[in-house]
Design a protein around this motif. Sequence first.
Motif, mmCIF file in Angstrom:
data_model
loop_
_atom_site.group_PDB
_atom_site.id
_atom_site.type_symbol
_atom_site.label_atom_id
_atom_site.label_comp_id
_atom_site.label_asym_id
_atom_site.label_seq_id
_atom_site.Cartn_x
_atom_site.Cartn_y
_atom_site.Cartn_z
ATOM 1 N N HIS A 33 8.638 13.300 12.061
ATOM 2 C CA HIS A 33 9.019 13.609 13.218
ATOM 3 C C HIS A 33 9.181 15.219 13.256
ATOM 4 C CE1 HIS A 33 13.254 14.467 12.400
ATOM 5 N NE2 HIS A 33 13.153 13.546 11.743
ATOM 6 N N ASP A 34 9.363 15.992 12.164
ATOM 7 C CA ASP A 34 9.552 17.409 11.992
ATOM 8 C C ASP A 34 8.322 17.839 11.387
ATOM 9 O OD1 ASP A 34 9.678 16.449 9.558
ATOM 10 O OD2 ASP A 34 11.329 17.405 8.670
ATOM 11 N N GLY A 35 6.903 17.142 11.411
ATOM 12 C CA GLY A 35 6.010 17.501 11.114
ATOM 13 C C GLY A 35 5.517 17.439 9.552
ATOM 14 N N ALA A 36 6.326 17.086 8.612
ATOM 15 C CA ALA A 36 6.162 17.238 7.386
ATOM 16 C C ALA A 36 5.557 15.806 6.931
ATOM 17 C CB ALA A 36 7.656 17.302 6.378
ATOM 18 N N TRP A 37 4.702 15.985 5.765
ATOM 19 C CA TRP A 37 4.065 14.543 5.369
ATOM 20 C C TRP A 37 4.767 14.339 4.285
ATOM 21 C CZ3 TRP A 37 0.213 12.483 8.333
ATOM 22 C CH2 TRP A 37 -0.429 13.335 8.796
ATOM 23 N N ARG A 38 5.331 12.776 4.183
ATOM 24 C CA ARG A 38 5.845 12.034 3.541
ATOM 25 C C ARG A 38 5.159 10.854 3.029
ATOM 26 N NH1 ARG A 38 9.958 15.072 1.671
ATOM 27 N NH2 ARG A 38 11.296 13.208 1.249
ATOM 28 N N LEU A 39 5.402 10.948 1.434
ATOM 29 C CA LEU A 39 4.418 9.545 0.816
ATOM 30 C C LEU A 39 5.353 8.256 1.137
ATOM 31 C CD1 LEU A 39 2.148 8.576 -0.671
ATOM 32 C CD2 LEU A 39 3.571 9.252 -2.998
ATOM 33 N N CYS A 40 4.585 7.333 1.462
ATOM 34 C CA CYS A 40 5.628 6.134 1.808
ATOM 35 C C CYS A 40 4.891 4.689 1.194
ATOM 36 C CB CYS A 40 5.635 6.078 3.220
ATOM 37 S SG CYS A 40 6.782 7.258 4.164
ATOM 38 N N PHE B 151 0.820 -1.159 -0.045
ATOM 39 C CA PHE B 151 0.213 0.101 -0.157
ATOM 40 C C PHE B 151 0.930 1.325 0.174
ATOM 41 C CE2 PHE B 151 -3.512 2.670 1.800
ATOM 42 C CZ PHE B 151 -4.383 2.650 0.775
ATOM 43 N N GLU B 152 0.396 2.447 -0.407
ATOM 44 C CA GLU B 152 1.025 3.499 -0.121
ATOM 45 C C GLU B 152 0.050 4.317 0.506
ATOM 46 O OE1 GLU B 152 1.968 5.035 -3.890
ATOM 47 O OE2 GLU B 152 3.165 3.595 -4.708
ATOM 48 N N HIS C 277 8.576 0.398 5.509
ATOM 49 C CA HIS C 277 8.179 1.646 4.916
ATOM 50 C C HIS C 277 9.263 2.248 4.307
ATOM 51 C CE1 HIS C 277 4.284 1.762 7.241
ATOM 52 N NE2 HIS C 277 3.934 2.958 6.842
ATOM 53 N N ASN C 278 9.259 2.808 2.997
ATOM 54 C CA ASN C 278 10.096 3.457 2.289
ATOM 55 C C ASN C 278 9.482 4.751 1.944
ATOM 56 O OD1 ASN C 278 12.055 1.280 1.914
ATOM 57 N ND2 ASN C 278 10.978 0.402 0.569
ATOM 58 N N ASP C 279 10.399 5.863 2.166
ATOM 59 C CA ASP C 279 10.163 6.912 1.901
ATOM 60 C C ASP C 279 10.101 7.307 0.317
ATOM 61 O OD1 ASP C 279 9.749 9.851 1.447
ATOM 62 O OD2 ASP C 279 10.841 10.544 3.120
ATOM 63 N N ILE C 280 9.027 7.587 -0.341
ATOM 64 C CA ILE C 280 9.083 7.643 -2.019
ATOM 65 C C ILE C 280 8.687 8.793 -2.511
ATOM 66 C CG2 ILE C 280 8.587 4.927 -2.227
ATOM 67 C CD1 ILE C 280 5.709 5.599 -2.790
ATOM 68 N N ARG D 259 10.960 9.822 -5.142
ATOM 69 C CA ARG D 259 10.822 9.121 -6.465
ATOM 70 C C ARG D 259 9.506 9.461 -7.156
ATOM 71 N NH1 ARG D 259 9.280 3.023 -5.286
ATOM 72 N NH2 ARG D 259 7.369 3.907 -5.861
ATOM 73 N N LYS D 260 8.299 9.567 -6.385
ATOM 74 C CA LYS D 260 7.176 10.021 -7.055
ATOM 75 C C LYS D 260 7.371 11.214 -8.076
ATOM 76 C CE LYS D 260 4.243 6.664 -6.134
ATOM 77 N NZ LYS D 260 3.630 5.977 -7.085
ATOM 78 N N ASP D 261 8.049 12.175 -7.244
ATOM 79 C CA ASP D 261 8.406 13.522 -8.138
ATOM 80 C C ASP D 261 9.110 13.203 -9.272
ATOM 81 O OD1 ASP D 261 6.998 14.869 -5.952
ATOM 82 O OD2 ASP D 261 8.864 15.515 -4.888
ATOM 83 N N ILE D 262 9.811 12.435 -9.190
ATOM 84 C CA ILE D 262 10.887 12.104 -10.400
ATOM 85 C C ILE D 262 10.064 11.272 -11.450
ATOM 86 C CG2 ILE D 262 12.802 10.814 -11.149
ATOM 87 C CD1 ILE D 262 14.378 11.248 -8.934
#
Length: 853
Positions: free
Chosen positions: A410-417, A403-404, A438-441, A444-447
């Motif tokens: 921890h710094d409050g930013a939302w990351r797509l994983c 799933f994604e 969990h992989n922070d993608i 990669r998604k932006d690319i």
Amino acid sequence: MAVKTKKESAGAAPEQERAPLQKPTQEQTAAVNEALLLATLRQHELTAKADKLNAQLHAEIAERNRVEQALREGEERYRTLFTSMDEGFCIIEVIFDESEKPVDYRFLEINPSFENQTGLKDARGKRIRELVPQHEQYWIDLYGKIALTGEAIRFESQAAAMHRWYDVYAFRVEIPESRRVGIVFNDISERKQAEEALRSSEERLASVLEHLPVGVGLFDRDGQMALTNASMRRFIGEFVPSLDLQRRHRWRACAPDGSQLEFSQWPGQRALRGETVLPGVEFCFTEDDGRETWTTIAATPLRETGGAVVMVEDIDQRKHAELALRASEERFRVAALAMSNIIWTKDAQGMMEGEQPGWAQFTGQTPEEYQGYGWARAVHPDDAQPTLDAWNAALAEKRLFEFEHRVRRHDGAWRLCSIRAMPLFGGDGRVREWVGVHNDITVRKDIEAELRTAKAVAEKASRAKSDFLSSMSHELRTPLNAILGFAQLIEAGSPPPTPSQKRSIDQILKGGWYLLDLINEILDLALIEAGKVTLSQEPVSLFEVMLECRATVEHQAEKRGISLTFPRFVRPCFISADRTRVKQVLINLLFNAIRYNKPGGTVAVEYTLKPPHSIRICVRDTGAGLAPAQLAQLFQPFNRLGKESGAEEGTGIGLVVTKRLVEMMGGTIGADSTVGVGSVFWIELGVTAAPRYAVADAAHAEPARPQIVDGTRPRTLLYVEDNPANLELVEELIARRPDLRLLSAADGDSGIEFARTSQPEVIVMDINLPGISGSEAMEILRQDPLTAHIPIIALSANALPRDIEKGLAAGFLKYITKPIRVNELMDALDLALAFSETAAATSARRADKKEPA
């Protein structure tokens, strides 16, 4: 006359002369009596002897009769046995030459079984050479040796022609002054087959045992190993210096509890005592150097022989793998803390337990916050429920969870994983726990988004390039159509052109066709570079292709005084290629060989088979040849190798297109050349098996030119074309066909109306029309019952392969490209008219029978 008495006639003595009778003496009487007695005794003796001889004679006659009866009965039993026995039996007489060498043999006696098993009918009295002229001398020599030496021989023989095996016993028949041999044979084919089946079964069993990963050993009753497979030999070869397992060895076995195992308790020894040891018990063998080896041993006693079968499975790798796994798990825990990926574990229900350092480090949650289902609070609110729903579905199906979703760092930013979690199962088949990553993608998604944008731009540019090529092809071919078409009309006109006009027309046609070739080559190269060329790889007859190529280039070779030679094919040869493209390649090489040859030179086409599955086709010329520096520059676009200022026209891209096409068909191309001698250009392609040709469809047959009969109504041709020059050209061409009447329309809408009202036999349709296109007009005509039966031919300057394929797929009967080749157009019209006549006849027949269309 007085008759004399008998005595008187005999001259008897007178009475007075007869002597007086004297009385025998007593001695005389005694002697006579004695003689009579002796005669009587002799008579009795002879009578007794006669009776005895007579009795002996009767006994001998009775014995002879008994013997003869026994002989007859024996002969009858022999004959019954001889004719009814299952074994084949025969008696032969070996025939020798003057040097006592056996040369033949004759059959004296044969039984029915012999005839049935050998197939030699009515062989009695005949020689083997009469029955089997090719009979081997070996058998004649063998039977001759038996007849001479009396040595009986028994052997097995195979009759290969009959696929039978026989057990043969040959012996000398002991009859004086004869050289006879008796032969008895049994058909043992079934036994041989059974033996062969048994041998095959044993070989298969031995092969299976030999390749089993489990060691198998057979022990005799004395504990000696009699049979082993490869796995067992590897095992005992490494650890046991002797096969005698009754002796103590330098290696010691431990029981499952780790205690020292007594030799008498080994599974092999227990099996020899009649016990069965089931597999599954693990044993650890420790050598003197401390190295441990793990195995499982099973053993089964052999009740009949007193031996045992022992099976050994080497589990050393598995055991060491388990140790390595435990070490790996420890390394995994350490690595999980150092990796950028978020690694975590959950229980069977998906709740986090214990310490999850990776999750805590990424999200900043404490164990109290993420344990249980608290981890979901770190997921974006819009993604939380979909994540739980997907998790529950994977949990229910016990499958990989992927799933994604967005996770708050921890710094409050939302990351797509991206999430991947794998279930781990226990021994009972139930899920024990889940291990996930969990992989922070986000990056990669932006690319990927940027790549999709770039791909869309590239595809748009490619489509624009294809559209430009199609447009350029159309724009260049349209004026060429008028130039070449009218030039062909003038050339074939009546009255014929003057010599001066003929030279001018030839120059126009030469320049026009050269310009068309240039357009085609540039478009081919552009399509190849863009990856737009598609090939149809199929078996192609090299003989047929060369015939077609020869017909294409012969005229040009004759004009230049070049002699052509093509190979003769002893047997059919088929190559795996695209038929159209391989013709294009060969014709290009042939034209070059003719164009750059010397006057009166030669061009030879040769071929050589290249094992295992290739063929090399060579085009050899006698031109000026190429220097090594020129050879190195071959196959470069627009490089004419210094011929730019020569008399021969060219673009320098023909060989480039040829090379690309050959490579696309899986082949190779090359050249060899000698200055002043000539050049050889060669291609290598794969050979393949001959195809199974189907009967050609009658619609693709070449129709004959129609001959109009006086009084016959001309058939109507509707030509839809907006270009006046092209329209005028076709009008001139159709004017030479008395069997056709031309109607014209300037756009698609007018063409549809003319077709409905005039009902022409055939329609020729341009593609690029004002208003609706020719393809759209054709679709409307196909849907209208009034015009659906009319064959439509496309005539267009859109000459790219994809344009042609698209047009034929849309429903055009033929697709002809501009500039027009007169013969090609006329052939297409004849085909369409024949098609129209067939459709009309079918409609009339259905109307007569009142059948639905």
